[in-house]
Design an enzyme around this catalytic site. Structure first.
Site, PDB file in Angstrom:
ATOM      1  N   LYS A  64       0.840  -1.206   0.000  1.00 12.19           N
ATOM      2  CA  LYS A  64       0.000   0.000   0.000  1.00 12.19           C
ATOM      3  C   LYS A  64       0.872   1.252   0.000  1.00 12.19           C
ATOM      4  CE  LYS A  64      -2.074  -1.098   3.857  1.00 12.19           C
ATOM      5  NZ  LYS A  64      -1.431  -2.386   4.099  1.00 12.19           N
ATOM      6  N   THR A  65       1.837   1.272   0.915  1.00  6.40           N
ATOM      7  CA  THR A  65       2.693   2.450   1.013  1.00  6.40           C
ATOM      8  C   THR A  65       3.528   2.599  -0.259  1.00  6.40           C
ATOM      9  OG1 THR A  65       2.750   2.170   3.399  1.00  6.40           O
ATOM     10  CG2 THR A  65       4.426   3.595   2.451  1.00  6.40           C
ATOM     11  N   ASP A 251      -1.764   7.906   4.175  1.00  7.22           N
ATOM     12  CA  ASP A 251      -1.349   6.537   4.525  1.00  7.22           C
ATOM     13  C   ASP A 251      -1.910   6.202   5.910  1.00  7.22           C
ATOM     14  OD1 ASP A 251      -0.138   4.097   4.336  1.00  7.22           O
ATOM     15  OD2 ASP A 251       1.923   4.807   4.462  1.00  7.22           O
ATOM     16  N   GLU A 252      -2.056   4.942   6.227  1.00  9.50           N
ATOM     17  CA  GLU A 252      -2.545   4.490   7.546  1.00  9.50           C
ATOM     18  C   GLU A 252      -3.875   5.162   7.912  1.00  9.50           C
ATOM     19  OE1 GLU A 252      -0.861   2.148   9.044  1.00  9.50           O
ATOM     20  OE2 GLU A 252       1.250   2.344   8.470  1.00  9.50           O
ATOM     21  N   GLN A 282      -5.272  -3.247  11.094  1.00  7.90           N
ATOM     22  CA  GLN A 282      -4.125  -2.622  11.752  1.00  7.90           C
ATOM     23  C   GLN A 282      -4.511  -1.343  12.498  1.00  7.90           C
ATOM     24  OE1 GLN A 282      -0.212  -2.761   9.693  1.00  7.90           O
ATOM     25  NE2 GLN A 282      -1.393  -3.455   7.949  1.00  7.90           N
ATOM     26  N   ARG A 659       5.271  -7.470  10.866  1.00  7.89           N
ATOM     27  CA  ARG A 659       6.482  -6.664  10.619  1.00  7.89           C
ATOM     28  C   ARG A 659       7.616  -7.552  10.134  1.00  7.89           C
ATOM     29  NH1 ARG A 659       4.306  -3.046   9.107  1.00  7.89           N
ATOM     30  NH2 ARG A 659       2.484  -4.318   9.460  1.00  7.89           N
TER      31      ARG A 659
HETATM   32  P1  ATP Z   1       1.814  -2.141   6.009  1.00 10.54           P
HETATM   33  O1  ATP Z   1       0.376  -2.557   6.014  1.00 10.54           O
HETATM   34  O2  ATP Z   1       2.610  -2.921   6.970  1.00 10.54           O
HETATM   35  O3  ATP Z   1       1.980  -0.672   6.082  1.00 10.54           O
HETATM   36  P2  ATP Z   1       2.128  -1.958   3.152  1.00 10.54           P
HETATM   37  O4  ATP Z   1       0.910  -2.555   2.561  1.00 10.54           O
HETATM   38  O5  ATP Z   1       2.214  -0.497   3.207  1.00 10.54           O
HETATM   39  O6  ATP Z   1       2.383  -2.614   4.582  1.00 10.54           O
HETATM   40  P3  ATP Z   1       4.671  -1.802   1.863  1.00 10.54           P
HETATM   41  O7  ATP Z   1       5.450  -1.408   3.026  1.00 10.54           O
HETATM   42  O8  ATP Z   1       4.354  -0.789   0.839  1.00 10.54           O
HETATM   43  O9  ATP Z   1       3.350  -2.551   2.349  1.00 10.54           O
HETATM   44  O10 ATP Z   1       5.356  -3.010   1.109  1.00 10.54           O
HETATM   45  C1  ATP Z   1       5.815  -4.159   1.806  1.00 10.54           C
HETATM   46  C2  ATP Z   1       7.067  -4.696   1.154  1.00 10.54           C
HETATM   47  O11 ATP Z   1       6.737  -5.282  -0.094  1.00 10.54           O
HETATM   48  C3  ATP Z   1       8.094  -3.632   0.852  1.00 10.54           C
HETATM   49  O12 ATP Z   1       9.359  -4.172   1.060  1.00 10.54           O
HETATM   50  C4  ATP Z   1       7.859  -3.340  -0.614  1.00 10.54           C
HETATM   51  O13 ATP Z   1       9.020  -2.850  -1.255  1.00 10.54           O
HETATM   52  C5  ATP Z   1       7.480  -4.695  -1.149  1.00 10.54           C
HETATM   53  N1  ATP Z   1       6.589  -4.617  -2.327  1.00 10.54           N
HETATM   54  C6  ATP Z   1       5.400  -4.026  -2.398  1.00 10.54           C
HETATM   55  N2  ATP Z   1       4.855  -4.158  -3.622  1.00 10.54           N
HETATM   56  C7  ATP Z   1       5.726  -4.885  -4.341  1.00 10.54           C
HETATM   57  C8  ATP Z   1       5.746  -5.379  -5.699  1.00 10.54           C
HETATM   58  N3  ATP Z   1       4.742  -5.155  -6.534  1.00 10.54           N
HETATM   59  N4  ATP Z   1       6.820  -6.074  -6.069  1.00 10.54           N
HETATM   60  C9  ATP Z   1       7.835  -6.325  -5.235  1.00 10.54           C
HETATM   61  N5  ATP Z   1       7.880  -5.902  -3.970  1.00 10.54           N
HETATM   62  C10 ATP Z   1       6.847  -5.172  -3.516  1.00 10.54           C
HETATM   63 MG    MG Z   2       2.393   0.821   4.825  1.00 13.78          MG
END
Ligand code: ATP
Ligand code: MG
Length: 826
Positions: A64-65, A251-252, A282, A659
């Site tokens: 997402k981030t 975000d969040e 979360q 995490r």
């Molecule tokens: P959280 O809910 O914990 O905030 P998130 O959904 O924001 O998590 P991110 O932190 O954006 O997730 O991504 C998690 C990990 O996955 C990061 O290391 C990111 O670089 C990797 N990632 C995300 N999308 C892809 C993708 N399409 N291909 C490869 N790696 C990815």
């Molecule tokens: Mg995130």
């Protein structure tokens, strides 16, 4: 650049008639959008659908981030908006910095032009400075911290004649904060809530807001509430912001409170280009007013919203995902999502039970070192890749103590490290002056802590006297006192301080100290200065005496701020740390060496932080200690919010597990010291919810660490209602029977009992001296007060005129003849 310069630049750039993106730049075309290639189709959809409301509602680690960051890059790259036309709200300033860097990398510039990327508070401060007069403030208003807020509330409470003991300002601060989280100005507080704070809450809230205005100040809650008020009352101002902020990203989003939500809605109303990302599983800030409902009703708030759901997790191994999913499945109020990953299975989630919190810290320290070297199943990992995530910050100290003693580099996020804390530095400054009276830096630090009436002017005089006579500040103080140059309260207080330093220094000179106190932590705050209560002391007890007699301990005991109990607890820990040293000097040397070794920022360090602070972050190796009933899930949360509180704790467990990228270790201990008291602990209920197929129960003994005690109570667990997982984890580590019995007793009684293992009263007496008889005129030595002459004696009490401490009544059993002072077993 000051905020004002920044505004000018912003205004110039963002005003409606501002120069459009230069043709030359456009002609060069957009940079190749490499950031798009890194995304999966769903993420790409969320990034490329630039107009209208978009919601990315997806589980942890689904990117997402990452997608939000790519969207910002895409907005800029496709010239939809200049960097300063994008308002992006992140959860922490650190997250904002990282996002700026990432956007900068994508676009090949530093990302510095993202002026409106930051936390709600950081963005609101900038906005409010522009519009302050609309809420009766000047643009240079000050922002009060919690200490200031409480001081102000205290004055108001006292002026109302309210008993502060029953109705402390801390509570009023909580009430007002909760109202502000809901964007309730005094006029908006509903009558149903007006009875808060013994019926006086609303009136005090009004007075408080009046006072703030008079002081040209606001608190953190005001930053948002004032902006919401301005947006609601001044259409022209809101319209101007609509023109400026073409795109809003958050975000969040699951952790926004009502005030933040209103602020966002009002800002996005104009163009409706709002993109929010979050995960209902979360939401962990309910206790601060976050409303998970905000994310769930996004589609209603923004009709026609495009919702993107992401299911592929890129962060964690299948075992870790399965464990997290199983735990969160225990919650009833959730949307429910399926997460999958293409990653290799990797290691199962590990579970281990320990005898007590210290053993848990020792084990984790050894594990971290072993992983750093590389283990059978895992290639070596840097300490940077490891994190310990705790439920409560008091858990951190055991780790800090352990890591300091073995020299394992670590950083604490969200608070200073143990020896950097104010109270620890203060206490050590006292010890430094005692061991080295010429340590002027230390003297300056504590001469007016606690308050002794020594202002800047008095300190200047002491410094001048010190320079003129080429003596240390302590000696200069003595000279000024002798010459009558210090008056009033400062005179009395400083005389006492100077005398005390002499007495304490004498005690260190008498000899080496052996361990004579074994439960000093109990005694730290007892008043031992009663004449007939005097005792023979070692360096540990001396440390307690210094903290007591200097008034430092009582300063924190009287302090009613929420931090005070923690500070007292830290002081106890400090005294405990002395156990490993022969004397104060050795201890101080040790601390300065570790601090020096530690100063290198480039060094790799393991991270210690709270689960709350870890939101949005990821680490290859994660340790989750303290999964015990009452600690995690937190008793307070459950007491205050019942089932809702428990569900929030469960979401926190989900955040913790998710995490981890490759290795996640959950642990619990059978005994834990909480605020100085040993408590027996039961394994936390979330352990019961872990899926057995994805968890490996470790045995400390089999890993060559930990206690290796024999277990022998396998079957007894049947009555405790424990899952086989809990039993296995307990048995694997081999808790011994007493620990088990305590658990059993607690379970049977249903109530939390406090137990104090390994504890006995201290024996501070000097063997063999108790019967010694002294006569008037005899020279004696007593550890607390030093040398003196006996004036009168009875069987066990002596009246002594001490050379430095004056006349005191002391127990004969704690006194030796002066010529035997060297034999005192220090
Ligand atoms: P959280 O809910 O914990 O905030 P998130 O959904 O924001 O998590 P991110 O932190 O954006 O997730 O991504 C998690 C990990 O996955 C990061 O290391 C990111 O670089 C990797 N990632 C995300 N999308 C892809 C993708 N399409 N291909 C490869 N790696 C990815
Ligand atoms: Mg995130």
């Amino acid at each position: 650049m000051s905020d004002f310069d920044e505004f000018d630049a912003f205004e110039a750039a963002a005003a409606p008639n501002a120069t459009p993106v230069p043709l030359s730049q456009r002609a060069m075309g957009a940079r190749p959008a490499t950031y798009l290639d890194e995304l999966n189709p769903a993420q790409r959809e969320a990034v490329e659908r630039l107009d209208g409301p978009v919601l990315m509602l997806a589980g942890a680690g689904t990117g997402k981030t990452k997608a939000l960051t790519a969207r910002i890059a895409h907005l800029i790259n496709t010239h939809r908006a200049r960097p300063d036309e994008i308002l992006a709200v992140t959860f922490t300033n650190k997250a904002a910095r990282e996002m700026k860097d990432r956007v900068g990398n994508y676009l090949g510039n530093g990302g510095d032009s993202m002026r409106w990327m930051g936390t709600f508070h950081a963005i609101c401060v900038k906005l409010l400075r522009r519009n302050a007069e609309l809420v009766g403030l000047k643009s240079n208003f000050t922002i009060l911290d919690m200490d200031d807020v409480k001081r102000l509330l205290k004055q108001l409470i006292e002026a109302e004649g309210i008993d502060r003991k029953r109705w402390p300002e801390r509570e009023l601060a909580g009430v007002i904060d909760a109202w502000k989280n809901r964007a309730w100005t005094p006029e908006k507080v509903p009558t149903s809530d007006a009875s808060a704070f013994n019926g006086k809450g609303l009136e005090l809230y009004k007075q408080y807001q009046r006072r703030l205005r008079e002081l040209n100040a606001c608190d953190f809650g005001d930053l948002l509430v004032h902006m919401v008020t301005i947006f609601q009352k001044h259409d022209d101002v809101l319209a101007q912001y609509h023109r400026w902020f073409k795109y809003v990203l958050v975000d969040e989003y699951q952790d926004t409170n009502v005030a933040q939500y209103l602020w966002l809605r009002l800002l996005a109303q104009g163009h409706k280009n709002i993109c929010c990302v979050g995960d209902d599983d979360q939401s962990i800030y309910g206790w601060r007013g976050a409303e998970v409902g905000n994310i769930l009703k996004f589609e209603k708030d923004f009709p026609g919203a495009h919702v993107v759901r992401l299911e592929q997790n890129y962060r964690s191994t299948p075992h870790i995902l399965a464990a997290a999913s199983a735990v969160i499945a225990g919650n009833s109020n959730r949307l429910g999502k399926t997460l999958w990953t293409e990653r290799e299975d990797g290691e199962k989630v590990r579970l281990i039970g320990h005898w007590d919190g210290d053993e848990e810290a020792r084990w984790i320290g050894e594990e971290a070192e072993s992983i750093q070297r590389g283990t059978r199943s895992m290639a070596s990992r840097s300490l940077e890749d490891m994190a310990i995530l705790v439920r409560a910050s008091h858990q951190m100290r055991a780790f800090e103590d352990r890591f300091l003693s073995i020299g394992l580099p670590y950083r604490v996020i969200g608070g200073p490290r143990f020896y950097e804390r104010m109270e620890i530095r203060d206490a050590m400054a006292y010890f430094r002056v005692v061991t080295s009276p010429e340590d002027d830096l230390a003297f300056e630090r504590i001469v007016n802590t606690p308050k002794r009436g020594v202002g800047d002017k008095a300190l200047q005089n002491i410094q001048i006297c010190a320079r003129e006579n080429s003596v240390p500040l302590l000696e200069a103080t003595r000279i000024l006192l002798r010459d009558g140059a210090i008056k009033g309260k400062a005179k009395t207080e400083l005389s006492k301080l100077v005398e005390s330093f002499e007495r304490w220094s004498d005690m260190t000179r008498v000899g080496r100290v052996s361990q004579v106190v074994d439960d000093h932590d109990d005694d730290l705050f007892e008043d031992i200065s009663e004449p007939d209560e005097t005792v023979q002391v070692g360096h540990i007890a001396l440390a307690e005496i210094i903290l007591d007699e200097s008034g430092y301990t009582s300063m924190w005991q009287k302090d009613k701020t929420p931090e005070a109990p923690g500070r007292l607890e830290n002081l106890k820990e400090l005294v405990k740390a002395l156990e490993n040293f022969d004397n104060l000097q050795g201890f101080l040397e040790h601390v300065s060496l570790i601090m020096e070794n530690d100063s290198s920022e480039s060094e790799e360090k393991l991270t210690i932080m709270t689960l709350h602070g870890a939101k949005g972050l990821e680490f290859p190796v994660v340790f989750l200690p303290g999964w015990e009933e009452g600690l995690f899930p937190s008793q307070r949360s459950m007491d205050e919010s019942g089932q809702k509180g428990l569900e929030e704790e469960r979401r926190l467990a989900y955040v913790g597990i998710t995490r981890s990228e490759a290795l996640c270790t959950i642990s619990f201990a059978g005994n834990r010291r909480v605020y100085g008291q040993w408590q027996s602990q039961l394994p936390g209920r979330f352990i019961d919810e872990l899926p057995e197929d994805h968890v490996e129960v470790l045995s400390a003994a089999s890993l060559g660490t930990g206690g290796g005690r024999s277990s022998g109570f396998d079957d007894d667990f049947s009555d405790l209602g424990m899952s086989s997982m809990q039993k296995r984890a307990i048995n694997a580590d081999g808790w011994d029977t007493p620990g088990f019995k305590r658990m059993q007793a607690r379970q049977a009684g249903g109530a939390r009992t406090s137990v104090t293992p390994k504890r006995k009263r201290s024996n501070l007496m000097v063997d063999g001296d108790a019967q010694e008889l002294f006569r008037p005129g005899d020279r004696i030595f007593q550890t607390k007060f030093g040398y003196g002459t006996v004036m009168e004696s009875s069987r066990d009490t002596l009246d002594v005129e001490f050379d430095k401490a004056g006349s005191k009544k002391v127990k004969a059993g704690f006194v030796v003849a002066a010529d035997r002072a060297g034999d005192v077993p220090f």
